[in-house]
Design a protein around this motif. Structure first.
Motif, PDB file in Angstrom:
ATOM      1  N   UNK A  48      87.518 -26.499 -64.009  1.00  0.00           N
ATOM      2  CA  UNK A  48      88.919 -26.115 -64.182  1.00  0.00           C
ATOM      3  C   UNK A  48      89.420 -25.244 -63.029  1.00  0.00           C
ATOM      4  N   UNK A  49      88.499 -24.638 -62.308  1.00  0.00           N
ATOM      5  CA  UNK A  49      88.867 -23.887 -61.097  1.00  0.00           C
ATOM      6  C   UNK A  49      88.589 -24.708 -59.845  1.00  0.00           C
ATOM      7  N   UNK A  50      88.343 -25.996 -60.017  1.00  0.00           N
ATOM      8  CA  UNK A  50      87.926 -26.835 -58.901  1.00  0.00           C
ATOM      9  C   UNK A  50      88.928 -26.898 -57.766  1.00  0.00           C
ATOM     10  N   UNK A  51      90.223 -26.962 -58.093  1.00  0.00           N
ATOM     11  CA  UNK A  51      91.233 -27.084 -57.045  1.00  0.00           C
ATOM     12  C   UNK A  51      91.235 -25.856 -56.152  1.00  0.00           C
ATOM     13  N   UNK A  52      90.853 -24.690 -56.690  1.00  0.00           N
ATOM     14  CA  UNK A  52      90.781 -23.485 -55.865  1.00  0.00           C
ATOM     15  C   UNK A  52      89.626 -23.584 -54.870  1.00  0.00           C
ATOM     16  N   UNK A  53      88.510 -24.185 -55.292  1.00  0.00           N
ATOM     17  CA  UNK A  53      87.385 -24.379 -54.380  1.00  0.00           C
ATOM     18  C   UNK A  53      87.723 -25.415 -53.311  1.00  0.00           C
TER      19      UNK A  53
ATOM     20  N   UNK B  67      74.007 -38.975 -50.718  1.00  0.00           N
ATOM     21  CA  UNK B  67      75.197 -39.086 -51.577  1.00  0.00           C
ATOM     22  C   UNK B  67      74.981 -38.370 -52.905  1.00  0.00           C
ATOM     23  N   UNK B  68      73.771 -38.487 -53.473  1.00  0.00           N
ATOM     24  CA  UNK B  68      73.472 -37.812 -54.741  1.00  0.00           C
ATOM     25  C   UNK B  68      73.534 -36.297 -54.583  1.00  0.00           C
ATOM     26  N   UNK B  69      72.985 -35.785 -53.492  1.00  0.00           N
ATOM     27  CA  UNK B  69      73.013 -34.344 -53.241  1.00  0.00           C
ATOM     28  C   UNK B  69      74.447 -33.841 -53.080  1.00  0.00           C
ATOM     29  N   UNK B  70      75.247 -34.565 -52.313  1.00  0.00           N
ATOM     30  CA  UNK B  70      76.628 -34.159 -52.096  1.00  0.00           C
ATOM     31  C   UNK B  70      77.447 -34.260 -53.388  1.00  0.00           C
ATOM     32  N   UNK B  71      77.119 -35.222 -54.241  1.00  0.00           N
ATOM     33  CA  UNK B  71      77.783 -35.312 -55.547  1.00  0.00           C
ATOM     34  C   UNK B  71      77.511 -34.075 -56.388  1.00  0.00           C
ATOM     35  N   UNK B  72      76.263 -33.643 -56.438  1.00  0.00           N
ATOM     36  CA  UNK B  72      75.903 -32.462 -57.222  1.00  0.00           C
ATOM     37  C   UNK B  72      76.592 -31.214 -56.670  1.00  0.00           C
ATOM     38  N   UNK B  73      76.652 -31.101 -55.329  1.00  0.00           N
ATOM     39  CA  UNK B  73      77.319 -29.948 -54.722  1.00  0.00           C
ATOM     40  C   UNK B  73      78.825 -29.961 -55.000  1.00  0.00           C
ATOM     41  N   UNK B  74      79.378 -31.147 -55.218  1.00  0.00           N
ATOM     42  CA  UNK B  74      80.811 -31.260 -55.449  1.00  0.00           C
ATOM     43  C   UNK B  74      81.239 -31.020 -56.881  1.00  0.00           C
ATOM     44  N   UNK B  75      80.292 -30.864 -57.804  1.00  0.00           N
ATOM     45  CA  UNK B  75      80.655 -30.663 -59.216  1.00  0.00           C
ATOM     46  C   UNK B  75      81.455 -29.386 -59.432  1.00  0.00           C
ATOM     47  N   UNK B  76      81.231 -28.366 -58.594  1.00  0.00           N
ATOM     48  CA  UNK B  76      82.004 -27.132 -58.731  1.00  0.00           C
ATOM     49  C   UNK B  76      83.492 -27.399 -58.484  1.00  0.00           C
ATOM     50  N   UNK B  77      83.767 -28.459 -57.735  1.00  0.00           N
ATOM     51  CA  UNK B  77      85.157 -28.787 -57.393  1.00  0.00           C
ATOM     52  C   UNK B  77      85.862 -29.598 -58.471  1.00  0.00           C
ATOM     53  N   UNK B  78      85.161 -29.976 -59.535  1.00  0.00           N
ATOM     54  CA  UNK B  78      85.801 -30.690 -60.643  1.00  0.00           C
ATOM     55  C   UNK B  78      85.735 -29.863 -61.923  1.00  0.00           C
TER      56      UNK B  78
ATOM     57  N   UNK C 228      85.721 -21.971 -65.861  1.00  0.00           N
ATOM     58  CA  UNK C 228      85.939 -22.918 -66.951  1.00  0.00           C
ATOM     59  C   UNK C 228      84.851 -23.977 -67.025  1.00  0.00           C
ATOM     60  N   UNK C 229      85.170 -25.076 -67.672  1.00  0.00           N
ATOM     61  CA  UNK C 229      84.190 -26.150 -67.844  1.00  0.00           C
ATOM     62  C   UNK C 229      84.433 -27.259 -66.823  1.00  0.00           C
ATOM     63  N   UNK C 230      83.456 -28.141 -66.710  1.00  0.00           N
ATOM     64  CA  UNK C 230      83.620 -29.325 -65.871  1.00  0.00           C
ATOM     65  C   UNK C 230      84.580 -30.287 -66.564  1.00  0.00           C
TER      66      UNK C 230
ATOM     67  N   UNK D 110      97.020 -31.714 -67.114  1.00  0.00           N
ATOM     68  CA  UNK D 110      96.237 -32.864 -67.572  1.00  0.00           C
ATOM     69  C   UNK D 110      95.148 -33.223 -66.572  1.00  0.00           C
ATOM     70  N   UNK D 111      95.542 -33.479 -65.331  1.00  0.00           N
ATOM     71  CA  UNK D 111      94.565 -33.915 -64.326  1.00  0.00           C
ATOM     72  C   UNK D 111      93.542 -32.825 -64.039  1.00  0.00           C
ATOM     73  N   UNK D 112      94.018 -31.657 -63.640  1.00  0.00           N
ATOM     74  CA  UNK D 112      93.119 -30.577 -63.231  1.00  0.00           C
ATOM     75  C   UNK D 112      92.666 -29.695 -64.387  1.00  0.00           C
ATOM     76  N   UNK D 113      93.480 -29.591 -65.434  1.00  0.00           N
ATOM     77  CA  UNK D 113      93.281 -28.579 -66.477  1.00  0.00           C
ATOM     78  C   UNK D 113      93.082 -27.217 -65.810  1.00  0.00           C
ATOM     79  N   UNK D 114      93.957 -26.915 -64.883  1.00  0.00           N
ATOM     80  CA  UNK D 114      93.784 -25.795 -63.958  1.00  0.00           C
ATOM     81  C   UNK D 114      93.715 -24.460 -64.677  1.00  0.00           C
ATOM     82  N   UNK D 115      92.750 -23.650 -64.274  1.00  0.00           N
ATOM     83  CA  UNK D 115      92.597 -22.301 -64.822  1.00  0.00           C
ATOM     84  C   UNK D 115      93.512 -21.345 -64.079  1.00  0.00           C
TER      85      UNK D 115
END
Length: 568
Positions: free
Chosen positions: A382-387, A369-380, A147-149, A135-140
Motif C-alpha cells: 500500500x506504500x508501494x507508490x512511495x517506494x 528475474x525471480x530475484x528482481x520480482x522478490x525485490x519488487x514486492x515492496x513496491x506493490x 500496509x499489506x501487499x 482501488x489500484x494502489x490502495x495508497x496509504x
C-alpha cells in the motif's frame, strides 16, 4: 515509456522537462571499470520499479474488459470528494431579507440561491484519480505506513516478470523481432488521443499552458528543473545507463552509429513534443470541466499516465476498446525498455563469465528475474507508490546524472576525446576536422561544464522528495541517498584497487591506470587496422563474430530509446 509520464513543460509542478542533449553518441562499455559497475547498479534499481509500472499497465489492461470503464464515474469505491465538477461547500444567501452564510446543503434544502462571488468549493478529485489511489494502489498515508501487499498488483508484477523471462531466455534474438511493431504502434494511439483531445472543450487552455502565454517561465530559474531536464533526456535516450552500449555491442562493426544517434535523438524530442500536445489537450479539458487551473488538475509523474489518459479514454466512443489498446501499448513499450535493461544485466554476466551464460542462460535469466520480482514486492504494498517514486527520484535522477558526468569526463579527458573520435572513424569512415568541430566543442567544453553546473546547483538547493502533497520522512530520504551511494561507491573502490595493483610509484600508477589496456581495441583482427595492429590476444584461437538478427541488434539498440521516449 518515460515520455508518457514525463511529457510536460518545465513549468508544470514536479515536472521532468525536456531539454535536448548536445551530445547524441554511443559510449563504449569499459568492462570492469567503476563507472561500468555504477551503470549496472543503477539499471538494477530502476529495473525493480520499472516492472511495477508495467504491472500497473497490466492491471488497467485487465480492468478495461468491462462494458463501462470502472474509472469513468464515481462508483461504490468513491467518497464524497469524488466529482467531475466542482462541489460548492458553502456560500452567502439572502434569507428573510438578511444575508446569511450557510453550507450548501442548507441552501439547497431551503431553495435559496448563492450570491455571486461568495461560493466556497470543496477540494474534489476526478473519478480516475480516486480510482488510481483508492482501488489500484490502495495508497496509504505515507512511506511510514507500509500496509499489506496488494495481491492483484503482485500477480500483475509476477506476470510481467514471466513475460520478460519468456522473451529473453534466448537472448537478443528473441527480443529483437517485435520492435518494429512495438515502436510504431504507439504513434497510432497517440494520434487518436491527440485528435480526440483537441476536440474537447478547454483543450486550448491546456495547449496554452504547455507552450503558450500561461507557461510559468520563472520555473527555469530553479535548479530542480534543470536537473530533471538532464536526467529526463538521459532516461528517454538510455544514455549513461549501459543498455545502449550492451545492445550496440551486437551490431556490425561498421554500422553507422552516427546517423543512428542523430535519428534517435531527433525522434526522441519530436515524440516528447507530440506526446505533450496529446496530454495537455486532455488536461485542459479536465481543467475546464472542474473549473480549476491546469496546474491543479493532477500531479505530474505517474498520474499523467494513470489518471489523465484514463480520463480521456473514458470519453471516447467504445471506450473499453480504446482503453485496452492504450494500456496494451504501454505494456509493449514498458516490456521493450525492460528487455533492454535486463539484457544489460545478462550481458554483464556474460562478459564476466561467458561459459556460464553459454551453458546456463535459461537458469541465470530465470533466477535473475525471480530475484528482481522478490525485490519488487515492496513496491506493490500500500506504500508501494512511495517506494517507486523514491527510487525514480534518486536512482533515475541523481544516480544517472552523476554517472553521466563521470562518463563524459572519463571518455573525453582520461581516455581522450580525439582518440574516441578516431575510434568512431574506424567504424563510420574518415571525416573532416570541420565535421567534428561541433562535437569537440560539446564533448570537451559545453557538456561537462553544463552537467557539472547542474549537478552542483541541484545539490546545493536539494530539498526532500515528495509524492504529490505527501512529504517523505527523513529516513526515507536517507534510504534514497544510501541507494545513490551504493551505486557510485564502486567508482572509488575500483580506482583504488587498480592503483594498488599497478606497478611503479604513485604517479606512474595513476598514468598507467588512465591508459587503455594492452588488449583494448576491436574484437576481430580484420577490424583493427594499423592503430590496433599491436594487439595480441592468445586466448582467442579463432575469430568469431557475434551473430546479428536482421533488424534486431540495430533496431533494438535504437528502438529501446524510442520505447523509453514514448514512455517518458
Amino acid at each position: 515509456l518515460s515520455n508518457f509520464w514525463r511529457a510536460q513543460p518545465p513549468f508544470y509542478p514536479n515536472s521532468r522537462p525536456l531539454v535536448p542533449s548536445p551530445f547524441p553518441h554511443r559510449l563504449r562499455y569499459l568492462r570492469g571499470t567503476g563507472v561500468g559497475i555504477t551503470m549496472v547498479m543503477i539499471s538494477t534499481f530502476v529495473t525493480i520499479y520499472y516492472n511495477v509500472i508495467i504491472a500497473y499497465s497490466l492491471y488497467y489492461l485487465f480492468a478495461s474488459f468491462q462494458k463501462v470503464l470502472p474509472w469513468s464515474d464515481c462508483f461504490s469505491w468513491a467518497d464524497e470528494f469524488c466529482s467531475k465538477t466542482r462541489i460548492v461547500s458553502d456560500c452567502n444567501a439572502t434569507l428573510h431579507g438578511e444575508i446569511i452564510h450557510a453550507n450548501y446543503t442548507f441552501i439547497t434544502s431551503n431553495n435559496l440561491t448563492c450570491l455571486n462571488g461568495t461560493m466556497n468549493y470543496k477540494p474534489v478529485q476526478f473519478p480516475s484519480e480516486q480510482y488510481w489511489n483508492k482501488v489500484t494502489l490502495q495508497r496509504s498515508s505515507g512511506l511510514d505506513e507500509t500496509g499489506r501487499i496488494v495481491w492483484y498488483l503482485a500477480l500483475c508484477l509476477l506476470l510481467s516478470w514471466i513475460i520478460v523471462a519468456a522473451a529473453l531466455f534466448k537472448g537478443i534474438k528473441s527480443s529483437g523481432k517485435v520492435v518494429y511493431f512495438t515502436a510504431l504502434f504507439p504513434y497510432v494511439i497517440l494520434l487518436i488521443l491527440l485528435v480526440r483531445g483537441a476536440t474537447l472543450e478547454g483543450a486550448l487552455d491546456g495547449i496554452e499552458y504547455y507552450i503558450g502565454s500561461q507557461s510559468n517561465i520563472t520555473k527555469l530559474m530553479e535548479a530542480e528543473v534543470w536537473k530533471d531536464a538532464a536526467t529526463q533526456i538521459f532516461y528517454s535516450l538510455s544514455v549513461a545507463w549501459g543498455g545502449l552500449v550492451a545492445l550496440s555491442s551486437y551490431n556490425r562493426f561498421h554500422n553507422n552509429c552516427y546517423s543512428d544517434a542523430i535519428i534517435v535523438c531527433v525522434t526522441n524530442c519530436v515524440t516528447s513534443i507530440f506526446a505533450g500536445f496529446a496530454i495537455f489537450s486532455i488536461l485542459g479539458h479536465m481543467a475546464f470541466v472542474s473549473e480549476r487551473p491546469v496546474s491543479e488538475v493532477v500531479d505530474s509523474g505517474f498520474e499523467l499516465a494513470f489518471v489523465a489518459y484514463p480520463e480521456a479514454l473514458s470519453k471516447l466512443p467504445v471506450s473499453p476498446l480504446w482503453s485496452f489498446l492504450f494500456f496494451f501499448m504501454l505494456l509493449l513499450l514498458g516490456l521493450d525498455s525492460q528487455f533492454a535493461t535486463i539484457e544489460t544485466l545478462t550481458t554483464t554476466i556474460q562478459d564476466i563469465s561467458p561459459r556460464v551464460m553459454r551453458k546456463l542462460r535459461l537458469p541465470v535469466t530465470l533466477g535473475l528475474c525471480a530475484l528482481l520480482f522478490l525485490l519488487g514486492l515492496i513496491c506493490v504494498t500500500q506504500a508501494g507508490i512511495y517506494w517507486v517514486n523514491l527510487i525514480d527520484h534518486f536512482c533515475a535522477g541523481w544516480g544517472i546524472l552523476i554517472s553521466a558526468v563521470l562518463e563524459i569526463i572519463g571518455i573525453v579527458y582520461i581516455y581522450g576525446g580525439n582518440r574516441f573520435i578516431e575510434d568512431i572513424e574506424m567504424m563510420i569512415g574518415k571525416k573532416s576536422r570541420f565535421f567534428w568541430l561541433w562535437w569537440r566543442i560539446c564533448w570537451f567544453c559545453i557538456t561537462p561544464m553544463l552537467l557539472m553546473a547542474i549537478l552542483i546547483w541541484s545539490l546545493a538547493t536539494f530539498s526532500s522528495p515528495t509524492y504529490g502533497s505527501v512529504l517523505y520522512p527523513a529516513w526515507g530520504t536517507a534510504v534514497g541517498w544510501c541507494m545513490i551511494i551504493f551505486c557510485v561507491i564502486w567508482i572509488p573502490i575500483v580506482a583504488i584497487v587498480k592503483i594498488f595493483k599497478a606497478e611503479g610509484n604513485l604517479v606512474q600508477r595513476l598514468v598507467s591506470c588512465c591508459r587503455p589496456a594492452a588488449n583494448w581495441g576491436p574484437y576481430l583482427e580484420r577490424h583493427r587496422g594499423e592503430r590496433y595492429s599491436h594487439i595480441v590476444d592468445p586466448k582467442k584461437k579463432k575469430e568469431h563474430e557475434i551473430p546479428t538478427v536482421l533488424g534486431s541488434p540495430e533496431c533494438t539498440a535504437s528502438s529501446v530509446v524510442l520505447e523509453k521516449t514514448i514512455w517518458a
